[in-house]
Enzyme design. Structure first.
Site, PDB file in Angstrom:
ATOM      1  N   ALA A 158      -0.583   7.001   3.443  1.00  0.00           N
ATOM      2  CA  ALA A 158       0.177   7.748   2.435  1.00  0.00           C
ATOM      3  C   ALA A 158      -0.764   8.158   1.317  1.00  0.00           C
ATOM      4  O   ALA A 158      -1.569   7.352   0.839  1.00  0.00           O
ATOM      5  CB  ALA A 158       1.311   6.893   1.877  1.00  0.00           C
ATOM      6  N   THR A 166      -0.890   9.283  -2.456  1.00  0.00           N
ATOM      7  CA  THR A 166      -0.049   9.363  -3.652  1.00  0.00           C
ATOM      8  C   THR A 166      -0.518  10.549  -4.480  1.00  0.00           C
ATOM      9  O   THR A 166      -1.480  10.461  -5.236  1.00  0.00           O
ATOM     10  CB  THR A 166      -0.124   8.063  -4.480  1.00  0.00           C
ATOM     11  N   VAL A 208      -2.992   3.175   1.865  1.00  0.00           N
ATOM     12  CA  VAL A 208      -2.566   4.089   0.801  1.00  0.00           C
ATOM     13  C   VAL A 208      -3.809   4.649   0.115  1.00  0.00           C
ATOM     14  O   VAL A 208      -4.748   3.921  -0.183  1.00  0.00           O
ATOM     15  CB  VAL A 208      -1.677   3.372  -0.242  1.00  0.00           C
ATOM     16  N   LYS A 209      -3.774   5.954  -0.075  1.00  0.00           N
ATOM     17  CA  LYS A 209      -4.863   6.615  -0.810  1.00  0.00           C
ATOM     18  C   LYS A 209      -4.344   6.940  -2.195  1.00  0.00           C
ATOM     19  O   LYS A 209      -3.297   7.570  -2.337  1.00  0.00           O
ATOM     20  CB  LYS A 209      -5.251   7.882  -0.053  1.00  0.00           C
ATOM     21  N   THR A 210      -5.079   6.496  -3.217  1.00  0.00           N
ATOM     22  CA  THR A 210      -4.626   6.770  -4.585  1.00  0.00           C
ATOM     23  C   THR A 210      -5.820   7.002  -5.494  1.00  0.00           C
ATOM     24  O   THR A 210      -6.965   6.738  -5.121  1.00  0.00           O
ATOM     25  CB  THR A 210      -3.750   5.615  -5.117  1.00  0.00           C
TER      26      THR A 210
END
Ligand code: 5RP
Length: 262
Positions: free
Chosen positions: A141, A143, A172-174
């Site tokens: 995902a 963000t 998760v990529k943020t």
């Protein structure tokens, strides 16, 4: 976790469990982005430093050699452009059947938490996870914060990452932010650091990546600060050293300068 899921996840991480993903997916909403007009040419000198490519199916089919490719994380969300309406109004653009046909190691989509399309993009994530679990394909995902950069603080990003993980993202990529440990500590799945607009000098890039890694990130998904740089190989090599060799920002800067000066 089943064998296929584990195997795909380990194929996109280095043997040390760390990862350097190379995103070249920007054209899906930006069109022919600077230095990415010919993605196959852009990645040639830098691909050896990355563990996986983040790319759409169109560019994958047209520009990436299937006989000699890094593992693929397929971007499967889109439907908007910089000249259209709200960039957050994304849907799923690619079927899982096609992702399987392309033999990808993972898929990625954006969620826009706090936007008018929060619910829609989170339900996209849930649907994608449901379908991908059947085939053992991990979902990353992203963000996304759109143009509202002021939202990039630890409280907001921790909320985004946790929600994406709760819905079933495996990675998760943020964005990096101050107090990044608050983001990683609240997220039960691995986090990779996203890039963002290009910096004017190199050291700040090495500093935020190093800080994020020491505060719990497992790797990097950074594009423009590498392939829009005047010295993309030197950038890729220096960042690779932070991710996989534990280099500090000054050591990375030395690697950058040594590589740049031949
Ligand atoms: C854009 C993306 C990119 O993968 C992400 O923005 C990382 O690239 P950059 O470092 O250039 O910001 O999700 O769609």
């Amino acid at each position: 976790m089943d064998w296929g899921m584990k195997n795909r996840l380990s194929s996109i991480m280095g043997s040390d469990g760390k990862c350097m993903f190379m995103p070249i997916d920007h054209g899906y909403f930006l069109g022919p982005t600077n230095n990415l007009e010919k993605p196959g040419e852009t990645i040639k000198p830098i691909i050896e430093y990355c563990d996986a490519l983040f790319v759409t199916r169109g560019v994958l089919r047209a520009a990436i050699n299937p006989d000699d490719s890094k593992p693929i994380i397929l971007r499967v969300s889109g439907g908007t452009s910089v000249v259209g309406g709200d960039l957050a109004n994304e849907g799923l653009t690619t079927s899982i059947k096609d992702a399987v046909r392309l033999n990808v190691s993972g898929v990625g989509l954006s969620v826009f938490i706090g936007s008018d399309y929060e619910r829609q993009t989170l339900l996209n994530l849930g649907k994608l996870v449901d379908e991908c679990e059947e085939y053992g394909i991990p979902v990353m995902a992203v963000t996304a914060v759109g143009k509202e950069l002021e939202k990039r603080d630890a409280r907001y990003l921790a909320l985004c990452c946790r929600i994406a993980a709760e819905i079933g993202a495996k990675v998760v990529k943020t964005y990096w932010c101050e107090e990044f440990e608050k983001v990683t500590e609240g997220c039960p799945v691995p986090i990779v650091i996203a890039g963002g607009p290009k910096f004017d000098t190199e050291l700040p890039v090495f500093e935020f990546v190093h800080d994020g890694m020491t505060k719990g990130a497992i790797g990097l998904n950074l594009g423009r600060n590498i392939w829009q740089h005047k010295h993309p190989v030197a950038m890729a090599k220096a960042l690779h050293a932070i991710i996989h060799k534990g280099a500090n920002p000054q050591e990375a800067n030395d690697i950058f300068n040594d590589t740049k000066n031949g």
